[in-house]
Design a protein around this motif. Sequence first.
Motif, PDB file in Angstrom:
ATOM      1  N   SER A 104      36.194  20.625  63.096  1.00 52.08           N
ATOM      2  CA  SER A 104      36.001  21.679  62.093  1.00 52.08           C
ATOM      3  C   SER A 104      34.600  22.269  62.117  1.00 52.08           C
ATOM      4  O   SER A 104      34.393  23.420  61.729  1.00 52.08           O
ATOM      5  CB  SER A 104      36.326  21.142  60.691  1.00 52.08           C
ATOM      6  OG  SER A 104      35.340  20.221  60.263  1.00 52.08           O
ATOM      7  N   ILE A 105      33.625  21.478  62.572  1.00 54.38           N
ATOM      8  CA  ILE A 105      32.237  21.980  62.627  1.00 54.38           C
ATOM      9  C   ILE A 105      31.861  22.442  64.036  1.00 54.38           C
ATOM     10  O   ILE A 105      30.691  22.699  64.325  1.00 54.38           O
ATOM     11  CB  ILE A 105      31.237  20.917  62.117  1.00 54.38           C
ATOM     12  CG1 ILE A 105      31.300  19.642  62.962  1.00 54.38           C
ATOM     13  CG2 ILE A 105      31.485  20.606  60.648  1.00 54.38           C
ATOM     14  CD1 ILE A 105      30.272  18.579  62.529  1.00 54.38           C
ATOM     15  N   GLY A 106      32.868  22.511  64.905  1.00 51.67           N
ATOM     16  CA  GLY A 106      32.653  23.104  66.218  1.00 51.67           C
ATOM     17  C   GLY A 106      32.268  22.147  67.317  1.00 51.67           C
ATOM     18  O   GLY A 106      31.939  22.585  68.434  1.00 51.67           O
ATOM     19  N   ASN A 107      32.299  20.862  67.054  1.00 54.56           N
ATOM     20  CA  ASN A 107      31.940  19.887  68.087  1.00 54.56           C
ATOM     21  C   ASN A 107      33.153  19.576  68.962  1.00 54.56           C
ATOM     22  O   ASN A 107      34.286  19.524  68.489  1.00 54.56           O
ATOM     23  CB  ASN A 107      31.421  18.598  67.459  1.00 54.56           C
ATOM     24  CG  ASN A 107      30.096  18.808  66.738  1.00 54.56           C
ATOM     25  OD1 ASN A 107      29.360  19.747  67.052  1.00 54.56           O
ATOM     26  ND2 ASN A 107      29.797  17.963  65.767  1.00 54.56           N
TER      27      ASN A 107
ATOM     28  N   LEU B 113      39.753   7.326  61.531  1.00 58.23           N
ATOM     29  CA  LEU B 113      39.134   7.836  62.755  1.00 58.23           C
ATOM     30  C   LEU B 113      39.661   9.221  63.109  1.00 58.23           C
ATOM     31  O   LEU B 113      38.918  10.069  63.625  1.00 58.23           O
ATOM     32  CB  LEU B 113      39.376   6.866  63.913  1.00 58.23           C
ATOM     33  CG  LEU B 113      38.659   5.513  63.808  1.00 58.23           C
ATOM     34  CD1 LEU B 113      39.075   4.599  64.961  1.00 58.23           C
ATOM     35  CD2 LEU B 113      37.142   5.714  63.811  1.00 58.23           C
ATOM     36  N   ILE B 114      40.931   9.460  62.817  1.00 58.50           N
ATOM     37  CA  ILE B 114      41.489  10.798  63.029  1.00 58.50           C
ATOM     38  C   ILE B 114      40.800  11.808  62.120  1.00 58.50           C
ATOM     39  O   ILE B 114      40.463  12.918  62.542  1.00 58.50           O
ATOM     40  CB  ILE B 114      43.009  10.790  62.793  1.00 58.50           C
ATOM     41  CG1 ILE B 114      43.712  10.031  63.926  1.00 58.50           C
ATOM     42  CG2 ILE B 114      43.556  12.219  62.695  1.00 58.50           C
ATOM     43  CD1 ILE B 114      45.173   9.777  63.680  1.00 58.50           C
ATOM     44  N   ASN B 115      40.563  11.414  60.869  1.00 59.35           N
ATOM     45  CA  ASN B 115      39.868  12.310  59.940  1.00 59.35           C
ATOM     46  C   ASN B 115      38.449  12.621  60.435  1.00 59.35           C
ATOM     47  O   ASN B 115      37.967  13.748  60.277  1.00 59.35           O
ATOM     48  CB  ASN B 115      39.817  11.694  58.545  1.00 59.35           C
ATOM     49  CG  ASN B 115      41.172  11.742  57.849  1.00 59.35           C
ATOM     50  OD1 ASN B 115      41.993  12.615  58.135  1.00 59.35           O
ATOM     51  ND2 ASN B 115      41.412  10.811  56.943  1.00 59.35           N
ATOM     52  N   GLU B 116      37.795  11.632  61.013  1.00 58.21           N
ATOM     53  CA  GLU B 116      36.466  11.873  61.582  1.00 58.21           C
ATOM     54  C   GLU B 116      36.547  12.862  62.742  1.00 58.21           C
ATOM     55  O   GLU B 116      35.696  13.757  62.877  1.00 58.21           O
ATOM     56  CB  GLU B 116      35.857  10.553  62.066  1.00 58.21           C
ATOM     57  CG  GLU B 116      35.484   9.599  60.949  1.00 58.21           C
ATOM     58  CD  GLU B 116      34.963   8.263  61.473  1.00 58.21           C
ATOM     59  OE1 GLU B 116      34.661   8.191  62.686  1.00 58.21           O
ATOM     60  OE2 GLU B 116      34.852   7.316  60.674  1.00 58.21           O
TER      61      GLU B 116
ATOM     62  N   PHE C  46      47.176  15.445  71.275  1.00 52.36           N
ATOM     63  CA  PHE C  46      47.890  15.856  72.478  1.00 52.36           C
ATOM     64  C   PHE C  46      47.625  17.339  72.747  1.00 52.36           C
ATOM     65  O   PHE C  46      47.925  18.189  71.913  1.00 52.36           O
ATOM     66  CB  PHE C  46      49.397  15.603  72.301  1.00 52.36           C
ATOM     67  CG  PHE C  46      50.224  15.973  73.494  1.00 52.36           C
ATOM     68  CD1 PHE C  46      50.233  15.172  74.620  1.00 52.36           C
ATOM     69  CD2 PHE C  46      50.990  17.128  73.495  1.00 52.36           C
ATOM     70  CE1 PHE C  46      50.995  15.514  75.734  1.00 52.36           C
ATOM     71  CE2 PHE C  46      51.750  17.474  74.594  1.00 52.36           C
ATOM     72  CZ  PHE C  46      51.750  16.665  75.718  1.00 52.36           C
ATOM     73  N   ARG C  47      47.038  17.624  73.905  1.00 49.39           N
ATOM     74  CA  ARG C  47      46.698  18.991  74.309  1.00 49.39           C
ATOM     75  C   ARG C  47      45.903  19.731  73.234  1.00 49.39           C
ATOM     76  O   ARG C  47      46.102  20.911  72.979  1.00 49.39           O
ATOM     77  CB  ARG C  47      47.967  19.777  74.674  1.00 49.39           C
ATOM     78  CG  ARG C  47      48.689  19.236  75.897  1.00 49.39           C
ATOM     79  CD  ARG C  47      49.961  20.010  76.165  1.00 49.39           C
ATOM     80  NE  ARG C  47      50.703  19.424  77.274  1.00 49.39           N
ATOM     81  CZ  ARG C  47      51.967  19.725  77.592  1.00 49.39           C
ATOM     82  NH1 ARG C  47      52.617  20.615  76.846  1.00 49.39           N
ATOM     83  NH2 ARG C  47      52.560  19.166  78.600  1.00 49.39           N
ATOM     84  N   ASN C  48      45.026  18.980  72.560  1.00 48.13           N
ATOM     85  CA  ASN C  48      44.148  19.525  71.521  1.00 48.13           C
ATOM     86  C   ASN C  48      44.886  20.102  70.320  1.00 48.13           C
ATOM     87  O   ASN C  48      44.311  20.852  69.539  1.00 48.13           O
ATOM     88  CB  ASN C  48      43.213  20.595  72.118  1.00 48.13           C
ATOM     89  CG  ASN C  48      42.268  20.018  73.145  1.00 48.13           C
ATOM     90  OD1 ASN C  48      41.718  18.929  72.950  1.00 48.13           O
ATOM     91  ND2 ASN C  48      42.080  20.726  74.253  1.00 48.13           N
ATOM     92  N   ASN C  49      46.146  19.734  70.180  1.00 42.22           N
ATOM     93  CA  ASN C  49      46.911  20.119  68.992  1.00 42.22           C
ATOM     94  C   ASN C  49      46.682  19.039  67.936  1.00 42.22           C
ATOM     95  O   ASN C  49      47.133  17.905  68.088  1.00 42.22           O
ATOM     96  CB  ASN C  49      48.395  20.224  69.335  1.00 42.22           C
ATOM     97  CG  ASN C  49      49.251  20.674  68.156  1.00 42.22           C
ATOM     98  OD1 ASN C  49      48.883  20.529  66.995  1.00 42.22           O
ATOM     99  ND2 ASN C  49      50.421  21.212  68.447  1.00 42.22           N
ATOM    100  N   ILE C  50      46.000  19.378  66.865  1.00 43.39           N
ATOM    101  CA  ILE C  50      45.618  18.377  65.873  1.00 43.39           C
ATOM    102  C   ILE C  50      46.816  17.812  65.102  1.00 43.39           C
ATOM    103  O   ILE C  50      46.672  16.850  64.347  1.00 43.39           O
ATOM    104  CB  ILE C  50      44.590  18.941  64.862  1.00 43.39           C
ATOM    105  CG1 ILE C  50      45.181  20.109  64.069  1.00 43.39           C
ATOM    106  CG2 ILE C  50      43.310  19.347  65.572  1.00 43.39           C
ATOM    107  CD1 ILE C  50      44.285  20.568  62.917  1.00 43.39           C
ATOM    108  N   ASN C  51      47.977  18.382  65.304  1.00 42.97           N
ATOM    109  CA  ASN C  51      49.178  17.893  64.621  1.00 42.97           C
ATOM    110  C   ASN C  51      50.031  16.976  65.488  1.00 42.97           C
ATOM    111  O   ASN C  51      51.104  16.535  65.058  1.00 42.97           O
ATOM    112  CB  ASN C  51      50.020  19.084  64.145  1.00 42.97           C
ATOM    113  CG  ASN C  51      49.308  19.903  63.097  1.00 42.97           C
ATOM    114  OD1 ASN C  51      48.776  19.359  62.137  1.00 42.97           O
ATOM    115  ND2 ASN C  51      49.287  21.213  63.282  1.00 42.97           N
TER     116      ASN C  51
END
Length: 291
Positions: free
Chosen positions: A21-24, A12-15, A32-37
Motif C-alpha cells: 500500500s505504501i509502494g514497496n 504477516l499477510i497484513n504486513e 499468487f501473481r501479485n494478486n493480493i486476493n
Amino acid sequence: MSTETPKISASLINEALLEISIGNSLKDSPFFRNNINLLNSKFLYSYTDEEIEEFIRCKNNISRFASHISLNKGKISLRSYQENLLTSFSNYNFNINMTCRQSGMSFILAIHIVNSIVFNTDHTILLISNNLDSSIELINKIKQILESLPYFLKPQIVSMDKTSIKFNNGCRIISKAASPDSIAGYRVHQFIIDNAAYITPKVFEKMTQIAFPSMFAVEDSKVIINSTPNGYNHFYKLYTDAISKKNSFNPTRVDWFDVPGRDEDWMKREIANLGSIEAFNQEYGNCFISK
C-alpha cells in the motif's frame, strides 16, 4: 541447509499488504501473481487457534462456509433452495438438477466446488459444459469465490489459467467443453456437467459411458448433472428416471417461483417480453417441450 517451507499467517499477510500500500515491492510475495486476493504455494499457512476453530465449523457446515464469501454487494445470503441444493450435493453422491433460467445455479456449483477443494486433498474435479465459453464462465465464478474468501480459507494456488486451477493440497479443477473424449485420461473424484440438456446426445452418451461406471464404483465419488429442459432428450430420461427411482440420481428442481421477487406480475411481464407462454415455459417453466 534447511528445506522447510516458510510460513505465512494473517498478521504477516497484513504486513505485506501494508508494504504494498505504501509502494514497496516484496522480495518474497505470499500472493499468487501479485494478486493480493490469492495465495501462492510457496508458503505454508500458519493458523491461529480461532482460525482453526472456524475452519472446522465451516468444514462441517457448508452454509457457514458460504457466509464467508463476499462479492460486489458484500456478504452473500443464500436462498433456501440454494441451501437445499448445497446440502444435497453433500448428502448424495449422484445429483441431477432441473433448474429454471437465472436461478444462480452456476454460482451454487462454484460454491460447492470451492468448498470441496478447501476441505479435501488430492481431489480432481472435472467440469463439463455444452461449450467452452460456459466452461470458462464457471471457472471465472470459482476464481471470484476464491478471491473473496478470508485468507485462512483460501487454498493456495500452484497454477491457474482460463480452464484449470491447481492447488498445493493436490486438488485441481479442470473445465472443458463437452466432447466424446472429455474425461479420457483423468482419474476424477467429481464429474460435474452443466447445461447437460444442450450437449449433443451422442456426445453426452459417449462421455457418460466412459465416466459413469468408474464413478459409480468409487464410494466417495460424486456426479452432478444440471440443466434447464431442452426437449425430450437424454436429460429428460435421466431426470424422469431419477424421479421414478430407476437410477441412482437424487433429483432436485428449482422453479421460477422459488426465486425471491418472482411473482405472477413478474411472470406476466416475462411472457410479454419473450412473446409467448410457450417461450416462458421453455426458459423458466421447467417444461419438456417437443422440438
